[in-house]
Design an enzyme around this catalytic site. Structure first.
Site, short mmCIF file in Angstrom:
data_model
loop_
_atom_site.label_atom_id
_atom_site.label_comp_id
_atom_site.label_asym_id
_atom_site.label_seq_id
_atom_site.Cartn_x
_atom_site.Cartn_y
_atom_site.Cartn_z
N CYS A 113 -49.48 -95.30 16.44
CA CYS A 113 -48.72 -96.35 15.76
C CYS A 113 -48.29 -95.97 14.35
CB CYS A 113 -49.53 -97.63 15.73
SG CYS A 113 -50.04 -98.20 17.38
N HIS A 247 -46.63 -101.68 10.44
CA HIS A 247 -46.74 -101.61 11.90
C HIS A 247 -46.96 -103.02 12.43
CE1 HIS A 247 -47.96 -100.87 15.91
NE2 HIS A 247 -49.25 -100.97 15.69
N ASN A 277 -46.36 -105.40 20.15
CA ASN A 277 -46.74 -104.11 19.55
C ASN A 277 -46.02 -103.00 20.28
OD1 ASN A 277 -48.01 -101.71 18.82
ND2 ASN A 277 -50.07 -102.57 18.84
#
Length: 321
Positions: A113, A247, A277
């Site tokens: 990520c 993120h 996500n």
């Protein structure tokens, strides 16, 4: 010596929208449970025949068009991804071929990520060293391929998509409309002792897994000082930030970090609500959407902060294109 600047952004998301109610028909969960714990309402899911390279190419094409550059102008392509299936050729090479780039250096980078902000720093260093003039830096993920759709703790989190940035070398000392010198110094690192907190393991069908509580505690206690250091290295006060794009892992994490920073005037990306996500795609995807909507002032300093598996982080302050 040269500096670098993000001159344009682009993004792509699949057409299919998967809602929390859709997931409630698949596993023991509910819209209220998901929203309370993650802030997520919907996420996008790619078609079976829609690959990481497909999404990356679409996002890159939009960024190139916005930059007013031709594919032949690009001499470096970096794709941040942890979900591409093929090991070789790289996704970056596939994207370069589809765009018609002439002979760029191309490679994939996997830092989960934190991938996009890590790739942005790597490309920034390459351009500053004179190894390239214009770079495409892309974050692209098909997390639906890695999702255990029977695990209610993780299947509610993930989505697919891509975001891209065109990074160009500029004369050293050249500043944008907001006075910032393009891409600021990166603050990056990892805590490898906690590497197993977020995992994609398995030979041919890896599955996403994580220790959610451990990641939450780490993120909410560790990231704010890293963000402050990125601002300090860029010579930008936190109070002067025009935007914050972290993120998009969890809305509670985002709000906690912003609260600790005290960045009350900054526009904060909360694309996790609509996109879930998307791992390495989340920062450029959310950034591109803010720019497309006109939510950020051109030239304004924007904090980018990627974090996740590794446990890794990479952040920098950039001038908004």
């Amino acid at each position: 010596m040269t500096s670098t600047r993000i001159v344009a952004l682009g993004h792509h998301q699949p057409e299919r929208v998967l809602t929390n109610d859709d997931l409630a028909a698949m596993v023991d969960t509910s819209d209220a449970w998901i929203r309370q714990r993650t802030g997520i309402a919907t996420r996008r899911i790619a078609r079976d025949d829609e690959s990481v390279a497909d999404m990356a190419t679409a996002a890159a094409g939009k960024a190139l068009a916005a930059a007013g550059l031709a594919p032949a102008d690009i001499d470096l392509v970096v794709v941040a991804t942890s979900s591409a299936i093929d090991r070789s050729p790289s996704t970056a090479a596939r994207v370069a071929a589809r765009l018609g780039a002439a002979a760029p250096a191309s490679y994939d980078l996997n830092n989960a990520c934190a991938g996009f902000t890590t790739a942005l720093a790597a490309a920034d260093h390459s351009l500053r060293a004179g190894a390239a003039r214009h770079a495409l830096v892309i974050g692209a993920e098909k997390m639906s391929d890695l999702t255990d759709w029977t695990d209610r703790s993780t299947c509610v989190l993930l989505g697919d998509g891509a975001g891209a940035a065109v990074l160009s070398a500029v004369a050293d000392g050249s500043t944008g409309p907001g006075g910032l010198q393009g891409v600021g110094p990166v603050v990056w690192g990892s805590d490898p002792t906690r590497a197993d907190a977020v995992r994609l393991t398995g030979a041919w069908q890896p599955r996403f897994a994580q220790d959610g509580q451990a990641v939450f505690r780490w993120a909410t206690s560790t990231l704010a000082p890293i963000a402050e250091e990125a601002c300090r290295r860029a010579g930008v006060a936190v109070a002067d930030l025009g935007g914050i794009v972290t993120h998009q892992a969890n809305l509670r994490i985002i709000e906690s970090v912003v609260r600790q920073l005290g960045a009350t005037e900054a526009v904060v990306a909360k694309d996790v609500v609509d996109s879930g996500n998307t791992s390495a795609a989340s920062v450029p995807l959310a950034f591109s959407k803010l720019v497309e909507r006109g939510d950020l002032t051109p030239g304004a300093p924007v904090l980018l902060l990627g974090f996740g598996g590794g446990l890794s982080w990479a952040g920098q302050v950039v001038s908004c294109p």
